[in-house]
Design an enzyme around this catalytic site. Structure first.
Site, PDB file in Angstrom:
ATOM      1  N   TYR A 155       0.817  -1.212   0.000  1.00  0.00           N
ATOM      2  CA  TYR A 155       0.000   0.000   0.000  1.00  0.00           C
ATOM      3  C   TYR A 155       0.852   1.264   0.000  1.00  0.00           C
ATOM      4  CZ  TYR A 155      -4.609   2.122   0.831  1.00  0.00           C
ATOM      5  OH  TYR A 155      -5.787   2.808   0.710  1.00  0.00           O
ATOM      6  N   LYS A 162      -3.827   8.106   3.467  1.00  0.00           N
ATOM      7  CA  LYS A 162      -5.047   7.819   4.222  1.00  0.00           C
ATOM      8  C   LYS A 162      -4.938   8.331   5.658  1.00  0.00           C
ATOM      9  CE  LYS A 162      -7.616   5.713   1.159  1.00  0.00           C
ATOM     10  NZ  LYS A 162      -8.855   6.340   0.658  1.00  0.00           N
TER      11      LYS A 162
END
Length: 256
Positions: A155, A162
């Protein structure tokens, strides 16, 4: 029409595929009585085609959340169509390929900057662009995150993006509370969306759910997440803001 969103006017971003959380949110919102309007970028025609599968017709507006001109005209375009807004769904995220897939230590700042702008700062930009449309009684802003407490495999810089999104939501909740604007996020488990397919090695990340989820998690079913978004858009959470609601089968609370 009855439903928990009866009479609500909702702007929804990110409807790119029928399998997306945004699409199911739009579908459920209409089924629960809301009038909706969609935004799309970079291909509004794609969203217009997908929107035909919704229960009722809806207008699609082109919106690049990094473009000040697009943001500046948004309120007028929405006002012409709906008169105002009672809710906004932020379902936007993007990172260049060199910011994903195990390249964390080598990603240039330009790519990190793009990920942060599109995936995090845009929550503030979109909310402020829509603020003039909110009624005196207030509104609900709901975004989508992927649990930023952890460093997930593959990720990479979307993780810090995020984390920035989650912090941005809290600060918006702080600063807009006096205007009765609630800002919350749904932290969803992995789904086979277009965003997921753009992450190299996504299956390695998603495999965590096969071993750690207390509730069975179906990557092909975005409806539970859509239900969470719709619930936060409704009046059933009138004093909930700055919150992150997990719709992830329970993985967030599992120990090693």
């Amino acid at each position: 029409m009855s439903g928990i969103l009866a009479g609500k006017r909702i702007l929804i971003t990110g409807v790119l595929m029928e399998s997306s959380i945004a699409f199911h949110t739009a579908k459920l919102a209409q089924e629960q009585g809301a009038e909706i309007i969609l935004t799309a970028f970079p291909r509004p025609t794609l969203t217009e085609r997908i929107a035909k599968k919704l229960p009722a017709p809806t207008k699609v507006i082109e919106l690049d959340v990094t473009n000040d001109e697009h943001l500046g005209r948004l309120a007028d375009l929405v006002r012409e169509e709906l008169g105002g807004l009672d809710g906004v769904v932020h379902s936007i995220g993007f990172a260049p390929q060199d910011a994903l897939g195990g390249n964390f230590l080598n990603t240039p700042f330009e790519s990190v900057s793009t990920a942060m702008h599109v995936s995090a700062f845009s929550l503030k930009s979109l909310t402020m662009a829509c603020l003039p449309l909110f009624p005196h009684e207030g509104a609900s802003v709901v975004g989508l995150t992927f649990d930023a407490q952890f460093a997930w495999p593959q990720y990479d810089w979307m993780g810090p993006a995020k984390a920035a999104l989650e912090a941005t939501s809290r600060y918006l909740a702080r600063d807009l509370g006096k205007q009765n604007v609630r800002c919350n996020l749904i932290s969803a488990g992995p789904l086979g969306s277009m965003a997921a397919k753009s992450i190299p090695g996504f299956s390695d990340l998603a495999d965590v759910w096969n071993h750690r989820s207390p509730l069975e998690w179906d990557m092909a079913d975005p409806e539970p997440t859509g239900r969470g978004v719709v619930a936060l858009l409704s009046d059933w959470f009138p004093k909930t803001t700055g919150e992150i609601v997990h719709v992830d089968g329970g993985v967030h609370m599992m120990g090693a």
